[in-house]
Design a protein around this motif. Structure first.
Motif, PDB file in Angstrom:
ATOM      1  N   ASP A 227       4.151   4.984  -7.332  1.00  0.00           N
ATOM      2  CA  ASP A 227       3.609   4.507  -8.813  1.00  0.00           C
ATOM      3  C   ASP A 227       4.233   5.304  -9.903  1.00  0.00           C
ATOM      4  O   ASP A 227       4.433   6.556  -9.777  1.00  0.00           O
ATOM      5  CB  ASP A 227       2.193   5.027  -8.503  1.00  0.00           C
ATOM      6  CG  ASP A 227       1.521   4.440  -9.896  1.00  0.00           C
ATOM      7  OD1 ASP A 227       1.526   4.867 -10.892  1.00  0.00           O
ATOM      8  OD2 ASP A 227       0.454   3.446  -9.475  1.00  0.00           O
ATOM      9  N   LEU A 228       4.620   4.307 -10.696  1.00  0.00           N
ATOM     10  CA  LEU A 228       5.406   4.732 -11.796  1.00  0.00           C
ATOM     11  C   LEU A 228       4.543   5.570 -12.761  1.00  0.00           C
ATOM     12  O   LEU A 228       5.250   6.669 -13.377  1.00  0.00           O
ATOM     13  CB  LEU A 228       6.077   3.495 -12.692  1.00  0.00           C
ATOM     14  CG  LEU A 228       6.946   3.663 -14.020  1.00  0.00           C
ATOM     15  CD1 LEU A 228       8.022   4.329 -13.492  1.00  0.00           C
ATOM     16  CD2 LEU A 228       7.371   2.373 -14.690  1.00  0.00           C
ATOM     17  N   ARG A 229       3.692   5.598 -13.052  1.00  0.00           N
ATOM     18  CA  ARG A 229       2.822   6.306 -13.967  1.00  0.00           C
ATOM     19  C   ARG A 229       2.653   7.647 -13.294  1.00  0.00           C
ATOM     20  O   ARG A 229       2.582   8.675 -14.142  1.00  0.00           O
ATOM     21  CB  ARG A 229       1.175   6.130 -13.973  1.00  0.00           C
ATOM     22  CG  ARG A 229       1.053   4.531 -14.632  1.00  0.00           C
ATOM     23  CD  ARG A 229      -0.354   3.755 -14.733  1.00  0.00           C
ATOM     24  NE  ARG A 229      -0.476   3.552 -13.262  1.00  0.00           N
ATOM     25  CZ  ARG A 229      -1.662   3.191 -12.938  1.00  0.00           C
ATOM     26  NH1 ARG A 229      -2.556   2.795 -13.706  1.00  0.00           N
ATOM     27  NH2 ARG A 229      -2.011   2.586 -11.546  1.00  0.00           N
ATOM     28  N   THR A 230       2.596   7.915 -11.758  1.00  0.00           N
ATOM     29  CA  THR A 230       2.591   9.299 -11.461  1.00  0.00           C
ATOM     30  C   THR A 230       3.849   9.811 -11.565  1.00  0.00           C
ATOM     31  O   THR A 230       4.020  11.138 -11.676  1.00  0.00           O
ATOM     32  CB  THR A 230       2.175   9.246  -9.944  1.00  0.00           C
ATOM     33  OG1 THR A 230       0.948   8.291  -9.601  1.00  0.00           O
ATOM     34  CG2 THR A 230       2.193  10.615  -9.029  1.00  0.00           C
ATOM     35  N   LEU A 231       4.948   9.282 -11.339  1.00  0.00           N
ATOM     36  CA  LEU A 231       6.157   9.777 -11.651  1.00  0.00           C
ATOM     37  C   LEU A 231       6.434  10.210 -13.092  1.00  0.00           C
ATOM     38  O   LEU A 231       6.825  11.396 -13.288  1.00  0.00           O
ATOM     39  CB  LEU A 231       7.406   8.701 -11.436  1.00  0.00           C
ATOM     40  CG  LEU A 231       8.745   9.096 -11.679  1.00  0.00           C
ATOM     41  CD1 LEU A 231       9.219  10.361 -11.207  1.00  0.00           C
ATOM     42  CD2 LEU A 231       9.736   7.700 -11.740  1.00  0.00           C
TER      43      LEU A 231
ATOM     44  N   ALA B  43       0.899  -1.185   0.150  1.00  0.00           N
ATOM     45  CA  ALA B  43      -0.013  -0.123   0.026  1.00  0.00           C
ATOM     46  C   ALA B  43       0.872   1.235  -0.018  1.00  0.00           C
ATOM     47  O   ALA B  43       0.390   2.201  -0.654  1.00  0.00           O
ATOM     48  CB  ALA B  43      -0.978  -0.063   1.184  1.00  0.00           C
ATOM     49  N   ARG B  44       2.001   1.099   0.696  1.00  0.00           N
ATOM     50  CA  ARG B  44       2.900   2.256   0.934  1.00  0.00           C
ATOM     51  C   ARG B  44       3.300   2.607  -0.799  1.00  0.00           C
ATOM     52  O   ARG B  44       3.586   3.825  -1.137  1.00  0.00           O
ATOM     53  CB  ARG B  44       3.964   2.126   1.758  1.00  0.00           C
ATOM     54  CG  ARG B  44       4.611   3.508   2.295  1.00  0.00           C
ATOM     55  CD  ARG B  44       5.509   3.131   3.502  1.00  0.00           C
ATOM     56  NE  ARG B  44       4.496   2.787   4.676  1.00  0.00           N
ATOM     57  CZ  ARG B  44       4.891   2.495   6.099  1.00  0.00           C
ATOM     58  NH1 ARG B  44       6.326   2.401   6.114  1.00  0.00           N
ATOM     59  NH2 ARG B  44       4.309   2.312   6.967  1.00  0.00           N
ATOM     60  N   VAL B  45       4.106   1.659  -1.178  1.00  0.00           N
ATOM     61  CA  VAL B  45       4.561   1.715  -2.558  1.00  0.00           C
ATOM     62  C   VAL B  45       3.632   2.230  -3.708  1.00  0.00           C
ATOM     63  O   VAL B  45       3.810   2.897  -4.448  1.00  0.00           O
ATOM     64  CB  VAL B  45       5.066   0.247  -3.028  1.00  0.00           C
ATOM     65  CG1 VAL B  45       5.347   0.505  -4.579  1.00  0.00           C
ATOM     66  CG2 VAL B  45       6.377  -0.121  -2.219  1.00  0.00           C
ATOM     67  N   ALA B  46       2.228   1.811  -3.459  1.00  0.00           N
ATOM     68  CA  ALA B  46       1.078   2.190  -4.485  1.00  0.00           C
ATOM     69  C   ALA B  46       0.899   3.613  -4.232  1.00  0.00           C
ATOM     70  O   ALA B  46       0.601   4.347  -5.064  1.00  0.00           O
ATOM     71  CB  ALA B  46      -0.051   1.404  -4.015  1.00  0.00           C
ATOM     72  N   ARG B  47       0.958   4.205  -2.947  1.00  0.00           N
ATOM     73  CA  ARG B  47       0.705   5.400  -2.464  1.00  0.00           C
ATOM     74  C   ARG B  47       1.851   6.470  -2.985  1.00  0.00           C
ATOM     75  O   ARG B  47       1.622   7.574  -3.471  1.00  0.00           O
ATOM     76  CB  ARG B  47       0.371   5.484  -1.093  1.00  0.00           C
ATOM     77  CG  ARG B  47      -0.034   6.940  -0.711  1.00  0.00           C
ATOM     78  CD  ARG B  47      -0.729   6.936   0.654  1.00  0.00           C
ATOM     79  NE  ARG B  47       0.225   6.550   1.622  1.00  0.00           N
ATOM     80  CZ  ARG B  47       0.338   5.400   2.578  1.00  0.00           C
ATOM     81  NH1 ARG B  47      -0.862   4.586   1.966  1.00  0.00           N
ATOM     82  NH2 ARG B  47       0.959   4.951   3.305  1.00  0.00           N
ATOM     83  N   HIS B  48       3.032   5.962  -3.042  1.00  0.00           N
ATOM     84  CA  HIS B  48       4.173   7.085  -3.037  1.00  0.00           C
ATOM     85  C   HIS B  48       4.863   6.780  -4.203  1.00  0.00           C
ATOM     86  O   HIS B  48       5.640   7.671  -4.441  1.00  0.00           O
ATOM     87  CB  HIS B  48       4.829   7.078  -1.833  1.00  0.00           C
ATOM     88  CG  HIS B  48       4.002   7.707  -0.661  1.00  0.00           C
ATOM     89  ND1 HIS B  48       3.794   8.939  -0.659  1.00  0.00           N
ATOM     90  CD2 HIS B  48       3.966   6.919   0.648  1.00  0.00           C
ATOM     91  CE1 HIS B  48       3.248   9.104   0.635  1.00  0.00           C
ATOM     92  NE2 HIS B  48       3.207   7.853   1.337  1.00  0.00           N
TER      93      HIS B  48
END
Length: 422
Positions: free
Chosen positions: A382-386, A375-380
């Motif tokens: 996410d490759l698409r957000t980067l 969940a932490r990886v998904a929140r902070h």
């Protein structure tokens, strides 16, 4: 929008995050041209790295005649620009590193500049603030497009003054820090006056590639360590930790994936502690094999002395496996006891205690750590957000291009960009 990605050496087994980042940008419609100063001297094992190598334009490796020709053409067509580049190279050399090295950067920059113009590239992005960023800066000073760089640490901050980090930051359209710790180091060594052009954009993963195993972590008695075998990663501490645990814990094993200059020292520690039957060194493996090894493990251990923010920690957490690591640099921004164990670097007793906790943890505890980590990886992370963040920063830098004084390097990003964070 066409941008260049420039790195010192590419592709290398330990920098898959750069390949993933470029692919994510391409998925969002950005055309990415790949450049590197050098080829990696070791064989590649990942098919995706091998494919990326074929797409990479190498500036230095096997290109001495091309460098000389580019310098001659630059001298003949725009000597004033070449003089500006030479003056800047000399300025950087006075900070440290020597005249010969920076003369090479000047030659590389003249060649790179011609390639940028030939391919219609509007912006250059560099990973790490070392020599490749110097090349992008010199090319910019000679009339090339705006540039930016991502700082990771730790090594680039050890040589920040002699590498001219403040000069590089002053000329950049923006800089990306992979953590708040990294941003603080950029401010420390590059200058607080550039705070508005430093964005925190954390490295990312495509979570679709990291599907958690249906097999509970508690069913495995294997710990895995992934990374270059080097002093910074601290793997030399692991054989003693394994030896301390073998007499009190149920049978377990440790698998090390990676290779590097510390391998002889690690092998010597394995022999000295008599744990050759419990530790396996597998060398470099493909990304797919690494994912499978982590998914089949009980937890990942990385006892680093110095880091930026290791991608393999993201990968393990995304696969819902706890991690045992150290309170170094940006790691505490990701890891705490809710998703693993985090100990002081170099503290052998604390490392043994953390590994004992993981080896004794029941299924419910390990599963809860895994869910929290993913969940932490998904929140902070996410490759698409980067990719969305970087695309916006690139577009803003390109849009401002007509307002930038190339010689003074007065490029900047607005406060809203500097405060963007995944």
């Amino acid at each position: 929008m066409t941008v260049a990605y420039l790195v010192n050496t590419a592709p290398v087994t330990s920098s898959t995050f750069i390949r993933r980042e470029m692919a994510a940008l391409e998925a969002q419609g950005v055309t990415v041209r790949r450049f590197a100063l050098r080829r990696w001297h070791l064989p590649l094992v990942d098919p995706l790295d091998i494919a990326d190598q074929a797409r990479t334009h190498y500036i230095l490796s096997g290109n001495l005649l091309g460098l000389a020709f580019a310098a001659l053409r630059q001298a003949g067509t725009d000597p004033a620009a070449l003089f500006r580049g030479a003056w800047l190279a000399a300025r950087l050399a006075r900070s440290g590193g020597g005249a010969v090295r920076h003369a090479a950067y000047l030659l590389e920059a003249t060649y790179f500049l011609r390639a940028l113009r030939r391919e219609g590239i509007a912006h250059t992005h560099v990973h790490f603030s070392s020599n490749a960023t110097a090349v992008a800066l010199i090319a910019r000073t000679m009339g090339g497009p705006s540039y930016s760089f991502t700082a990771h640490g730790p090594d680039e901050f050890l040589t920040a003054a002699e590498d001219g980090l403040a000069v590089k930051l002053s000329g950049a359209a923006f800089a990306v820090a992979i953590s708040h710790f990294c941003r603080a180091q950029l401010l420390r060594f590059g200058g607080t006056q550039y705070r508005d052009r430093i964005a925190v954009a954390r490295c990312g993963l495509d979570l679709a590639e990291f599907v958690p195993s249906v097999r509970p972590a508690s069913m495995s008695r294997t710990l895995v360590c992934v990374g270059r075998l080097c002093p910074q990663k601290g793997q030399v501490f692991l054989p003693a930790a394994v030896a301390a645990l073998r007499t009190t814990e149920a049978p377990f094993r440790l698998v090390l994936i990676g290779d590097g200059e510390s391998r002889p020292a690690i092998e010597a520690e394995i022999a000295r502690n008599g744990v050759g039957d419990l530790i396996e060194l597998r060398g470099w493996q493909s990304s797919e094999t690494v994912r499978a090894a982590i998914a089949a493990s009980r937890a990942l251990v990385l006892p680093s002395f110095a880091e930026g923010l290791p991608i393999v920690l993201l990968e393990a957490l995304a696969l819902e496996r706890p991690v045992v690591t150290t309170t170094v640099a940006g790691i505490p921004e990701l890891v705490d006891d809710a998703c693993g164990r985090i100990v002081p670097p170099g503290d052998g007793a604390a490392l043994v205690g953390a590994l004992r906790d993981i080896l004794r943890a029941d299924d419910a505890t390990l599963a809860a750590m895994g869910r929290t980590g993913r969940a932490r990886v998904a929140r902070h992370h996410d490759l698409r957000t980067l990719a969305t963040t970087l695309r916006a920063l690139f577009a803003a830098a390109i849009a401002r291009e007509g307002q930038v004084d190339v010689r003074a390097g007065r490029a900047g990003v607005g406060r809203e960009a500097a405060e963007m964070e995944m």
